[in-house]
Structures are given as C-alpha cells and as structure tokens.
Write an enzyme that holds these catalytic residues in place. Structure first.
Site, short mmCIF file in Angstrom:
data_model
loop_
_atom_site.label_atom_id
_atom_site.label_comp_id
_atom_site.label_asym_id
_atom_site.label_seq_id
_atom_site.Cartn_x
_atom_site.Cartn_y
_atom_site.Cartn_z
N ARG A 42 -14.60 -1.42 -14.23
CA ARG A 42 -14.04 -2.14 -15.71
C ARG A 42 -12.35 -1.31 -15.77
NH1 ARG A 42 -18.97 -3.75 -17.98
NH2 ARG A 42 -20.73 -3.12 -16.25
N ASN A 55 -13.68 -10.74 -27.55
CA ASN A 55 -14.25 -9.29 -26.66
C ASN A 55 -14.52 -10.78 -25.40
OD1 ASN A 55 -15.23 -7.89 -25.15
ND2 ASN A 55 -16.48 -7.38 -27.13
N HIS A 57 -12.72 -4.33 -27.21
CA HIS A 57 -13.62 -4.11 -26.61
C HIS A 57 -14.99 -3.05 -27.18
CE1 HIS A 57 -12.86 -5.96 -22.69
NE2 HIS A 57 -11.70 -5.89 -23.43
N LEU A 58 -16.11 -2.86 -27.35
CA LEU A 58 -16.69 -2.03 -28.22
C LEU A 58 -17.58 -0.92 -27.02
CD1 LEU A 58 -19.63 -4.85 -27.94
CD2 LEU A 58 -18.85 -3.15 -30.27
N SER A 59 -17.37 -0.72 -26.21
CA SER A 59 -17.25 0.83 -24.77
C SER A 59 -16.19 0.78 -24.75
CB SER A 59 -18.12 0.35 -23.76
OG SER A 59 -17.61 -0.84 -23.26
N HIS A 69 -12.49 -8.56 -17.31
CA HIS A 69 -12.47 -7.95 -15.53
C HIS A 69 -12.36 -8.80 -14.07
CE1 HIS A 69 -13.86 -4.91 -17.78
NE2 HIS A 69 -14.73 -5.44 -18.04
N ASP A 82 -4.47 -17.34 -18.25
CA ASP A 82 -3.78 -18.61 -18.74
C ASP A 82 -4.20 -19.15 -19.63
OD1 ASP A 82 -2.92 -17.91 -16.15
OD2 ASP A 82 -3.75 -19.25 -15.29
N TYR A 119 -23.82 0.06 -26.53
CA TYR A 119 -23.75 -1.37 -26.80
C TYR A 119 -23.69 -0.68 -28.45
CZ TYR A 119 -21.32 -3.28 -22.46
OH TYR A 119 -21.24 -3.84 -21.53
C1 DQA Z 1 -17.18 -4.88 -23.79
C2 DQA Z 1 -17.24 -4.34 -21.50
C3 DQA Z 1 -17.38 -4.93 -20.48
O1 DQA Z 1 -16.86 -4.66 -18.80
C4 DQA Z 1 -19.13 -5.40 -19.69
O2 DQA Z 1 -18.77 -6.83 -19.28
C5 DQA Z 1 -19.25 -6.35 -21.60
C6 DQA Z 1 -18.74 -5.41 -22.57
C7 DQA Z 1 -17.42 -4.61 -24.58
O3 DQA Z 1 -17.31 -4.67 -25.34
O4 DQA Z 1 -17.55 -3.09 -24.49
O5 DQA Z 1 -20.30 -7.66 -21.49
O6 DQA Z 1 -17.10 -5.95 -23.31
#
Ligand code: DQA
Length: 145
Positions: free
Chosen positions: A113, A76, A102-104, A82, A89, A23
């Site tokens: 994921r 985010n 998402h960062l990743s 997930h 909703d 991250y």
């Molecule tokens: C995340 C990716 C998710 O799978 C993970 O649970 C996170 C961070 C991301 O920003 O990459 O907490 O949302």
C-alpha cells in the site's frame, strides 16, 4: 456554480461495515453528508457530486467525463491506487485539479500500500485522517479551482 466530483473506488460502498478498526464506522453516505455540510459551512462557491464504483472501467469513464462536467476531482481509488495504470492514465489525460485521498495512513500499513500509481497524476495526496481526509481535500481543491 463550479462543481467538484468526488470519486470512490472499490469496496468503499462497504464503509461502516468494512474493517471499521481501519476505516472507521461512518458509511460512505455519512462521509458524503459531511462533505456537503463542510462546503456549506465554509461558504465555498462550488457544489459536490459523488460517484462510487467497484469497476475500474467505470472509474476511468467518470474521470474522463469529469473533464467536461467538473472543475476539480477528489479521488479515493482504494485498491486500484496500488494497481491501476489505467486510472493514472485517465487522470493524466485531464487538465482539471485533482486530489488523491485515503482514509487510512498507507505508510503505516502493508508494503504494497506504500506505492500509489495514481499519485503521479494528481496535484496532491492526503491520507491518514479518516473521513477528515475528504474534508481536507475539499479545503485543498478550493485553493486549486
Ligand atoms: C484506502 C486504502 C487502500 O489501500 C485500500 O485498498 C482501500 C481504502 C483508504 O481509503 O484508506 O480500499 O484507499
């Protein structure tokens, strides 16, 4: 002045210390400062406010309230992406533009994921660019609001 809400879900309060190899080393405060500077540098005509919670219900409340108080959402939802039909909703229930970030890069990670419940409730998804995912989402929301 238009307003956007940037919503961060569980464990993102630990950014900087949490699995930095995935991250990055920036804290959530650092990312929020980058977002503010980006809006000023690009001369966008909206301002951002930020909300982080580890609680699903608080995130649902924040999404519902944003419908009145904001012109767009960047979210985010972290781990709730997930798992959470409730967050999906809430997003489906409001009409303002919404971008998931998402960062990743979720698709380079564990299979669980690869699916986000909330993607069905947003205009678009950005993932895999680290803190830049948020800045790309700001550029995207600028086109939508
Ligand atoms: C995340 C990716 C998710 O799978 C993970 O649970 C996170 C961070 C991301 O920003 O990459 O907490 O949302």
């Amino acid at each position: 002045m238009k307003k956007i809400k940037i919503i961060d879900g569980p464990n993102l309060n630990l950014l900087g210390k949490r699995e930095p190899e995935i991250y990055g080393s920036e804290t959530l405060k650092d990312i929020q400062a980058l977002v503010k500077s980006h809006i000023i540098n690009r001369k966008y005509e909206f301002e951002a406010s930020f909300f982080q919670s580890n609680s699903e219900g608080e995130i649902v409340d924040c999404i519902q309230n944003s419908n009145q108080s904001s012109n767009g959402i960047i979210i985010n939802a972290a781990g709730f992406s997930h798992t959470s039909v409730a967050v999906l909703d809430a997003l489906l229930a409001i009409q303002i533009p919404k971008i998931e970030v998402h960062l990743s890069n979720l698709f380079k990670r564990e299979d669980f994921r690869h699916h986000s419940f909330i993607s069905k409730g947003v205009n678009g998804v950005i993932c895999g660019f680290g803190s830049n995912s948020y800045l790309l989402a700001v550029d995207g929301i600028n086109k939508l609001i």
